[in-house]
Scaffold this motif. Structure first.
Motif, PDB file in Angstrom:
ATOM      1  N   VAL A  45     -16.634 -23.763  16.347  1.00  0.00           N
ATOM      2  CA  VAL A  45     -17.888 -23.177  16.813  1.00  0.00           C
ATOM      3  C   VAL A  45     -18.529 -22.381  15.686  1.00  0.00           C
ATOM      4  N   GLN A 116     -18.625 -35.096  25.144  1.00  0.00           N
ATOM      5  CA  GLN A 116     -18.600 -33.881  24.329  1.00  0.00           C
ATOM      6  C   GLN A 116     -19.851 -33.036  24.571  1.00  0.00           C
ATOM      7  N   GLU A 117     -21.014 -33.682  24.633  1.00  0.00           N
ATOM      8  CA  GLU A 117     -22.255 -32.956  24.903  1.00  0.00           C
ATOM      9  C   GLU A 117     -22.224 -32.347  26.303  1.00  0.00           C
ATOM     10  N   VAL A 120     -20.004 -29.212  26.395  1.00  0.00           N
ATOM     11  CA  VAL A 120     -20.656 -27.995  25.902  1.00  0.00           C
ATOM     12  C   VAL A 120     -21.594 -27.450  26.977  1.00  0.00           C
ATOM     13  N   PHE A 219     -28.758 -26.358  22.416  1.00  0.00           N
ATOM     14  CA  PHE A 219     -27.791 -25.287  22.633  1.00  0.00           C
ATOM     15  C   PHE A 219     -28.067 -24.107  21.691  1.00  0.00           C
ATOM     16  N   VAL A 223     -21.347 -26.477  18.530  1.00  0.00           N
ATOM     17  CA  VAL A 223     -19.949 -26.772  18.834  1.00  0.00           C
ATOM     18  C   VAL A 223     -19.639 -28.143  18.245  1.00  0.00           C
ATOM     19  N   SER A 240     -14.246 -28.893  27.895  1.00  0.00           N
ATOM     20  CA  SER A 240     -14.961 -27.752  28.479  1.00  0.00           C
ATOM     21  C   SER A 240     -14.077 -26.514  28.512  1.00  0.00           C
ATOM     22  N   ILE A 243     -13.535 -25.112  25.025  1.00  0.00           N
ATOM     23  CA  ILE A 243     -14.706 -24.377  24.536  1.00  0.00           C
ATOM     24  C   ILE A 243     -14.751 -22.982  25.158  1.00  0.00           C
TER      25      ILE A 243
END
Length: 342
Positions: A45, A116-117, A120, A219, A223, A240, A243
């Motif tokens: 991050v 992945q998107e 986030v 965002f 990330v 998730s 993160i």
């Protein structure tokens, strides 16, 4: 007799190596989303404070043999049928007819990027961190109600005057209209374009525009997820959670070894995946004692849980986070929902 025997042996070997239209799934490796892969953090991050995390939040995988990526022999399929750690499926249940190796690899890569998107987005939603999102037309379905109107690349802005902030806005408006034409405004090449579209019944009493959509996110910080040779959407839930643990103080897992699987939507909904029996075996073999499973997979979980593994069913990211917090804090986890009390 010797010639006949040799001929029979040769024929048997030839038959045993003939390809058959089946796919074999077996337990694959696990990857700790809080750890590293090939010397790089799985989750990194920038633009937001991060916190070190102990323990493991493992995503799980399966090996897939057969289909467009390679053939399976009769002997391999028969051997897999006798192996309780593996599963054998007709090829057409896993891959649509005519799927090429290149298409399968591309679909898997796209699904991983999308997961992945979404991971986030769902993590930020769970943490109440604001961000912006839009819906873009990726493609049109066959016999789409939007054919000749919405084009690939259009960004959907409003429907019947309401701002389109999520897919549910479209679904709710079409449901309320009960098949009546909807006024849709899109952004195309930087300009607004407005059109009336009459939705079609999808055969299940739900009205749709026939547009395949993808989210465009903006965002507040970056990330980066680095994980080679792993595809598909099923790692979304564990990304998730990884993160969340990375950008919040404290240690979500309490140092425990936790694994899981499930697709994730931007709103945090956890969806079903394939090969869950093999993923539970892989998780337990890697040392996990606690496993998060999508509620929609409960029928496949029952009767296949390895000894020493507690499986908790979850429907969304909030439930998954709560389950991990309970386990990580050392509290009694026996009251958490399981597939047995679904």
């Amino acid at each position: 007799m010797m010639v006949a025997g040799l001929a029979a042996l040769g024929l048997g070997i030839a038959v045993g190596t003939l390809p058959v239209p089946y796919v074999i799934e077996s337990p694959g490796p696990t990857y700790n989303t809080l750890g590293e892969s090939q010397g790089h953090p799985v989750i990194s991050v920038s633009g937001h404070e991060t916190y070190p995390a102990a323990g493991s939040l493992d995503l799980t995988t399966v090996y897939v043999d057969g289909g467009p990526t390679g053939s399976v022999s009769i002997l391999s399929a028969f051997s897999a049928w006798l192996d309780s750690s593996k599963a054998v499926y007709p090829e057409e249940l896993i891959y649509p007819t005519g799927t090429t190796k290149e298409a399968a690899q591309e679909q898997s890569a796209v699904a991983m990027t999308t997961s992945q998107e979404n991971a986030v987005a769902s993590a930020l939603n769970e943490l109440k961190i604001p961000f912006s999102q839009q819906l873009q037309a990726a493609d049109l379905s066959k016999d789409s109600a939007s054919a000749g109107k919405i084009q690939q690349g259009d960004v959907l802005k409003t429907i019947n005057g309401k701002d389109i902030t999520s897919l549910s806005v479209i679904q709710d408006e079409l449901a309320a209209g009960k098949g009546a034409p909807a006024t849709v405004t899109v952004e195309r090449a930087g300009q607004p374009v407005t059109m009336d579209i009459t939705p079609k019944d999808n055969g299940q009493g739900r009205y749709i525009l026939g547009v395949m959509l993808k989210y465009l996110f903006n965002f507040p910080f970056q990330v980066q997820i680095s994980l080679d040779k792993v595809g598909g959407p099923s790692a979304g839930l564990m990304f998730s959670l990884g993160i969340i643990d990375t950008v919040t103080p404290g240690d979500l897992t309490g140092g425990k070894h936790i694994a899981g699987t499930g697709t994730i939507a931007p709103d945090g909904t956890v969806g079903p995946i394939g090969g869950i029996a093999q993923k539970m075996r892989g998780a337990r073999a890697a040392g996990a004692t606690f496993f998060l499973a999508p509620s929609a997979n409960c029928d496949e979980v029952a009767g296949h849980v390895p000894a020493g593994l507690q499986v908790v069913r979850v429907e969304n990211l909030s439930q998954a986070r709560h389950a991990v917090e309970v386990a990580g804090s050392g509290q009694d986890t026996s009251g958490l929902p399981t597939c047995a009390n679904n």
